[in-house]
Design an enzyme around this catalytic site. Structure first.
Site, PDB file in Angstrom:
ATOM      1  N   SER A 165      -1.763   5.022  -4.001  1.00  0.00           N
ATOM      2  CA  SER A 165      -2.191   5.903  -2.916  1.00  0.00           C
ATOM      3  C   SER A 165      -1.067   6.844  -2.522  1.00  0.00           C
ATOM      4  CB  SER A 165      -2.578   5.040  -1.698  1.00  0.00           C
ATOM      5  OG  SER A 165      -2.787   5.810  -0.543  1.00  0.00           O
ATOM      6  N   ARG A 192       0.423  12.281   2.596  1.00  0.00           N
ATOM      7  CA  ARG A 192       1.705  12.245   3.311  1.00  0.00           C
ATOM      8  C   ARG A 192       2.804  12.914   2.491  1.00  0.00           C
ATOM      9  NH1 ARG A 192       2.404   9.759   7.878  1.00  0.00           N
ATOM     10  NH2 ARG A 192       4.650   9.797   7.553  1.00  0.00           N
ATOM     11  N   ASP A 234      -6.967   4.300  -3.579  1.00  0.00           N
ATOM     12  CA  ASP A 234      -7.670   5.070  -2.561  1.00  0.00           C
ATOM     13  C   ASP A 234      -7.258   6.531  -2.656  1.00  0.00           C
ATOM     14  OD1 ASP A 234      -5.252   5.399  -1.217  1.00  0.00           O
ATOM     15  OD2 ASP A 234      -5.827   4.264   0.550  1.00  0.00           O
ATOM     16  N   ARG A 242     -12.818   8.544   3.928  1.00  0.00           N
ATOM     17  CA  ARG A 242     -13.446   9.701   4.565  1.00  0.00           C
ATOM     18  C   ARG A 242     -14.962   9.725   4.400  1.00  0.00           C
ATOM     19  NH1 ARG A 242      -9.110  14.647   3.639  1.00  0.00           N
ATOM     20  NH2 ARG A 242      -7.277  13.458   4.288  1.00  0.00           N
ATOM     21  N   GLY A 261      -9.408  10.146  -1.441  1.00  0.00           N
ATOM     22  CA  GLY A 261     -10.395  11.102  -1.932  1.00  0.00           C
ATOM     23  C   GLY A 261     -11.584  10.509  -2.651  1.00  0.00           C
ATOM     24  N   ILE A 262     -11.782   9.199  -2.584  1.00  0.00           N
ATOM     25  CA  ILE A 262     -12.954   8.584  -3.222  1.00  0.00           C
ATOM     26  C   ILE A 262     -14.151   8.825  -2.306  1.00  0.00           C
ATOM     27  CG2 ILE A 262     -13.943   6.482  -4.175  1.00  0.00           C
ATOM     28  CD1 ILE A 262     -11.413   7.409  -5.625  1.00  0.00           C
ATOM     29  N   LYS A 292       0.842  -1.201   0.000  1.00  0.00           N
ATOM     30  CA  LYS A 292       0.000   0.000   0.000  1.00  0.00           C
ATOM     31  C   LYS A 292       0.876   1.249   0.000  1.00  0.00           C
ATOM     32  CE  LYS A 292      -3.879   2.187   2.435  1.00  0.00           C
ATOM     33  NZ  LYS A 292      -3.301   3.532   2.631  1.00  0.00           N
ATOM     34  N   HIS A 342      -1.497   8.080   0.623  1.00  0.00           N
ATOM     35  CA  HIS A 342      -1.744   7.968   2.072  1.00  0.00           C
ATOM     36  C   HIS A 342      -2.291   9.294   2.622  1.00  0.00           C
ATOM     37  CE1 HIS A 342      -0.447   5.309   5.614  1.00  0.00           C
ATOM     38  NE2 HIS A 342      -1.252   6.228   6.115  1.00  0.00           N
TER      39      HIS A 342
END
Length: 316
Positions: A211, A216, A244, A268, A246-247, A189, A213
């Site tokens: 991603s 980051r 992943d 989120r 902001g989906i 990931k 993250h």
């Protein structure tokens, strides 16, 4: 679909980003998602089948749970969010995912009986990693993963999480974790380049998560910007590609799937329903997102999750 490697025009022109904060990376990501438009192909369209196979198991949707961490610290009324999230995944036929949690918390979640991927941090003490891999295998883990991107801290040194030092992840390290997992699929990931995708492939992973993250990396490229090139580089490898960051809706998930993702992790969008309403809130939100995904698939003549077509997408 050709990607623009230079400054790209968002829906309202170029996005001014100067601070390098995670908020800026997430803003860039949101604008990129919104800049992708969809054409309509309605003739001959039928109600789609969202059934999706991940690591040989069938799930009700390509939308999967996120790798939440530390949420059991805010449990109230005896209801622990991580366990509530797992129940929502089980009741909706989704794949579950958890981030950095103790063996005890993972065991509680495993007792729900939902297929779960457990993410492990790149601890500098590799014995912790191997022990968590072994414990997870003894408690019916569906797949294992590692946040390969969670290495630097904001001070430019190796990060420390919950008082535990993290360290680097080499290809040799990753290969050893894959071998320790044995028959359990291992997922890297935090892949955000073709280079890391190919290194993860070399290490023998069965899946990657494209991603940043949740921001980051300062000035991070949006995951969907990198997805087509990574998909092309991994063609024929059999590696499952998750995305992943902001989906927030089923419409966002559609764009990721159309660009080549096999499954999409949503964070989120379900966090607030989870904390406020526990399992019922998450189930309601997932139902809404699946309805939105199905709606977009019908509008674009996509009958199932194996038939996505990136030619339906256009960039502003």
């Amino acid at each position: 679909m050709e990607q623009n490697n230079g400054p790209w025009p968002g829906p309202k022109g170029l996005i001014p980003v100067t601070s390098g904060r995670s908020e800026d990376a997430n803003l860039i990501n949101r604008h990129y998602l919104d800049s992708i438009l969809v054409e309509m192909r309605i003739l001959d369209s039928v109600e789609p089948d969202l059934t999706t196979e991940i690591f040989g198991k069938e799930f009700a949707s390509p939308i999967v749970m996120p790798a939440f961490s530390h949420l059991n610290k805010v449990g109230k009324n005896g209801r622990k969010p991580m366990r509530e999230n797992a129940w929502a995944a089980k009741k909706t036929g989704m794949m579950n995912w958890i981030g950095m949690e103790t063996d005890g918390t993972y065991k509680e979640i495993s007792e729900v009986g939902v297929p779960t991927i457990r993410n492990i941090k790149p601890f500098s003490d590799h014995n912790i990693i191997y022990k968590q891999i072994e414990f997870s295998k003894q408690h019916d883990i569906f797949a294992l993963g590692m946040d390969i991107c969670h290495v630097p801290g904001k001070n430019g040194k190796y990060d420390i999480v919950d008082g535990i030092p993290l360290g680097p992840v080499t290809v040799a390290d990753l290969k050893s974790y894959v071998q320790a997992a044995g028959d359990v699929p291992f997922v890297a990931k935090g892949v955000l380049s073709v280079q890391d995708a190919l290194k993860a492939k070399e290490a023998g992973v069965k899946g990657i998560v494209i991603s940043h993250h949740h921001g980051r990396l300062a000035f991070a490229t949006p995951p969907l910007m990198m997805l087509p090139a990574i998909k092309k580089a991994l063609a024929g490898s059999g590696i499952t590609i998750f995305v992943d960051c902001g989906i927030e809706t089923g419409y966002d998930a559609y764009k990721a799937l159309a660009l080549g993702a096999d499954a999409v992790s949503v964070g989120r969008a379900i966090l607030r329903p989870l904390l406020d309403e526990a399992t019922p809130g998450v189930m309601r939100q997932i139902k809404k997102m699946n309805e939105q995904l199905s709606e977009m698939m019908m509008y674009t003549n996509i009958s199932d999750t194996k038939s996505f077509d990136s030619s339906v997408l256009h960039f502003q």
